[in-house]
Write an enzyme that holds these catalytic residues in place. Structure first.
Site, PDB file in Angstrom:
ATOM      1  N   HIS A 178       0.648  -1.202   0.280  1.00 31.85           N
ATOM      2  CA  HIS A 178      -0.033   0.436  -0.144  1.00 31.85           C
ATOM      3  C   HIS A 178       0.882   1.276  -0.028  1.00 31.85           C
ATOM      4  CE1 HIS A 178      -3.182   3.277   2.066  1.00 31.85           C
ATOM      5  NE2 HIS A 178      -3.586   2.031   1.190  1.00 31.85           N
ATOM      6  N   ASP A 212       3.775  -3.934   8.111  1.00 31.57           N
ATOM      7  CA  ASP A 212       2.156  -3.511   7.644  1.00 31.57           C
ATOM      8  C   ASP A 212       1.311  -3.971   7.677  1.00 31.57           C
ATOM      9  OD1 ASP A 212      -0.162  -2.264   6.860  1.00 31.57           O
ATOM     10  OD2 ASP A 212       1.115  -1.661   5.336  1.00 31.57           O
ATOM     11  N   GLN A 271      -3.655  -4.890   7.275  1.00 28.35           N
ATOM     12  CA  GLN A 271      -5.247  -5.783   6.772  1.00 28.35           C
ATOM     13  C   GLN A 271      -4.797  -7.341   7.073  1.00 28.35           C
ATOM     14  OE1 GLN A 271      -7.868  -5.358   4.959  1.00 28.35           O
ATOM     15  NE2 GLN A 271      -7.200  -3.245   3.995  1.00 28.35           N
ATOM     16  N   LYS A 279     -10.381  -0.624  10.866  1.00 28.75           N
ATOM     17  CA  LYS A 279     -10.156  -2.315   9.838  1.00 28.75           C
ATOM     18  C   LYS A 279     -10.925  -3.372  10.814  1.00 28.75           C
ATOM     19  CE  LYS A 279      -7.327  -0.490   6.520  1.00 28.75           C
ATOM     20  NZ  LYS A 279      -8.138   0.237   5.123  1.00 28.75           N
TER      21      LYS A 279
HETATM   22  N1  7TS Z   1      -1.959  -0.759   4.626  1.00 26.61           N
HETATM   23  C1  7TS Z   1      -2.715  -1.916   3.799  1.00 26.61           C
HETATM   24  C2  7TS Z   1      -2.203  -2.865   3.033  1.00 26.61           C
HETATM   25  C3  7TS Z   1      -4.059  -1.138   4.040  1.00 26.61           C
HETATM   26  O1  7TS Z   1      -4.740  -1.741   3.241  1.00 26.61           O
HETATM   27  C4  7TS Z   1      -3.809   0.245   4.364  1.00 26.61           C
HETATM   28  C5  7TS Z   1      -5.916   1.114   4.434  1.00 26.61           C
HETATM   29  C6  7TS Z   1      -3.624   0.914   5.445  1.00 26.61           C
HETATM   30  C7  7TS Z   1      -2.490   0.640   5.315  1.00 26.61           C
HETATM   31  C8  7TS Z   1      -3.238   2.289   5.660  1.00 26.61           C
HETATM   32  O2  7TS Z   1      -4.991   2.783   6.641  1.00 26.61           O
HETATM   33  P1  7TS Z   1      -4.877   3.676   7.342  1.00 26.61           P
HETATM   34  O3  7TS Z   1      -6.259   3.302   8.093  1.00 26.61           O
HETATM   35  O4  7TS Z   1      -4.139   4.337   7.763  1.00 26.61           O
HETATM   36  O5  7TS Z   1      -5.606   4.724   5.748  1.00 26.61           O
HETATM   37  N2  7TS Z   1      -6.084  -0.215   3.359  1.00 26.61           N
HETATM   38  C9  7TS Z   1      -7.779   0.631   2.671  1.00 26.61           C
HETATM   39  C10 7TS Z   1      -8.014  -0.340   1.772  1.00 26.61           C
HETATM   40  O6  7TS Z   1      -7.478  -1.714   1.299  1.00 26.61           O
HETATM   41  N3  7TS Z   1      -9.381   0.693   1.025  1.00 26.61           N
HETATM   42  O7  7TS Z   1      -9.261   1.683   1.305  1.00 26.61           O
HETATM   43  C11 7TS Z   1      -8.070   1.154   2.651  1.00 26.61           C
END
Ligand code: 7TS
Length: 407
Positions: free
Chosen positions: A123, A200, A203, A226
């Protein structure tokens, strides 16, 4: 028949909503999960009965608030098998956690000619902070090339790690491919080369048991929203010795030991990395989410997420004109796909008209889109309140979409 776990859909009030006259079928949990009533109640209860700032005032509300925050930290530490709650830093989410690691540890210990090894499935949150660190310091990024099914091999990891590698970083689960990466094995290879291992977990933490000690990793980043918790709260976990050695990056209230006109010294962990008033209610809400997940049992959540993602892959891959990305098995959480000749945004819109919520786009993983040779994909993602009824609806919805566009 894959039922939603122990009929818990009742616990999620939003799932009673109708969208365009249809039952809401929420298949976008990889973007953010829905929240159970128990988490919503804890947030309301906190603001109704306890609200006060933490770690400063000496009155009943302030003490109760501080206790509730630290209680949440303790629960989260246990949930990921941290050695101590001192290793659990509250952040806004995965993105802020990863940026903090790159600044706090990277700016101090990473130098010219040093290398960061990572994968093209990351990501953007686990890519851009490292690009920027490399630019600031004169270091380099090296990529673990993927197998054709979107998995990585340890041989390829070994090929990329050198004696200049200082950081190896990987998502434990891909938000597009659903690939489950062998983080423990990669951590061993990183350590053999004298590098640190950053994971990371955005997920993975929602979908599988997390044991930072068994994995043998150094830093972990994840988001509360999440995993049934509120938005705006997340965690940076780090090994205590590494957090002690790293420098704070946000300066201000509550992160200091002593301040005079010219200089300051830092508070003990975790306060050193939590400058300013934290998202107190968010942290307490995340604690309630951890309670909810723990009561169900993460091994059961893991099995459920895997069965749904693998079933979705198999069902979608069987449809004419549908391409599904990533390994058929093992996979978890997501199924990204395209329908020949129909833009993913159009797919998403026609599905929405049937009450089905999915995401379409590049999923903040543009290098991976290049590797897949697509501009974007549709993506269905699953969590513990989904069942095979939702996959049935998705399959039917895709057929309706194909007919709508005469495909
Ligand atoms: N890393 C991964 C693997 C992710 O899926 C996401 C968010 C992030 C980092 C960032 O997370 P945040 O909470 O700091 O935004 N992924 C997604 C997605 O797949 N669709 O919307 C957000």
């Amino acid at each position: 028949m894959i039922t939603a776990l122990v009929d818990i859909t009742e616990d999620f009030p939003i799932l009673k909503r109708q969208i365009h006259g249809h039952r809401l079928i929420y298949l976008d949990s990889a973007a953010t999960s829905q929240k159970p009533q128990s988490v919503i109640d804890v947030l309301n209860h906190y603001y109704e009965t306890t609200n006060a700032n933490v770690l400063r005032s000496v009155h009943t509300l302030a003490e109760e608030s501080t206790l509730a925050l630290e209680n949440a930290r303790e629960k989260i530490a246990q949930f990921i098998h941290a050695t101590s709650p001192r290793e659990v830093i509250f952040t806004r989410g995965t993105t802020e956690s990863l940026n903090t690691i790159a600044r706090a540890w990277g700016d101090k210990f990473f130098g010219p000619g040093d290398e960061i090894v990572l994968s093209p499935m990351e990501h953007h949150s686990n890519l851009i902070p490292w690009q920027q660190l490399a630019k600031r310091t004169g270091g380099h990024l090296k990529f673990i090339e993927l197998q054709s099914d979107g998995t990585i091999t340890l041989d390829e990891v070994k090929r990329q790690i050198t004696d200049r590698t200082r950081i190896v970083t990987l998502s434990a689960v891909s938000n597009v491919l659903g690939t489950i990466n062998p983080v423990a094995e990669v951590a061993r290879l990183a350590h053999q080369a004298g590098a640190i291992m950053v994971v990371d977990g955005a997920q993975s933490v929602p979908h599988q048991p997390t044991d930072v000690q068994a994995w043998g990793i150094d830093f972990l980043a994840f988001s509360g929203h999440k995993m049934l918790g509120p938005t705006g709260i997340g965690v940076l976990w780090g090994k205590e010795a590494l957090l002690e050695a790293a420098d704070p990056v946000v300066f201000g209230g509550e992160m200091i030991a002593y301040v005079d006109r010219e200089d300051a010294t830092w508070a003990e962990l975790p306060a050193k990395f939590e400058g300013g008033t934290p998202h107190i209610a968010g942290a307490i809400g995340l604690g309630a989410a951890v309670d909810y997940l723990t009561a169900i049992g993460m091994p059961r959540v893991e099995e459920h997420s895997r069965i749904l993602a693998e079933e979705a892959y198999a069902r979608l891959a069987n449809l004419n004109g549908v391409t599904v990305y990533g390994p058929p098995i093992p996979r978890t959480g997501v199924a990204a796909f395209n329908i020949t000749g129909i833009h993913p945004h159009d797919v998403s819109q026609v599905l929405d008209s049937q009450g089905i919520a999915i995401r379409a786009g590049h999923h903040c993983a543009q290098p991976l889109m290049h590797w897949l040779d697509v501009g974007s994909t549709a993506r269905a993602s699953f969590y513990l309140y989904n069942s095979d009824r939702d996959i049935d609806a998705l399959v039917d919805g895709i057929e309706v979409t194909k007919r709508y566009f005469n495909r």
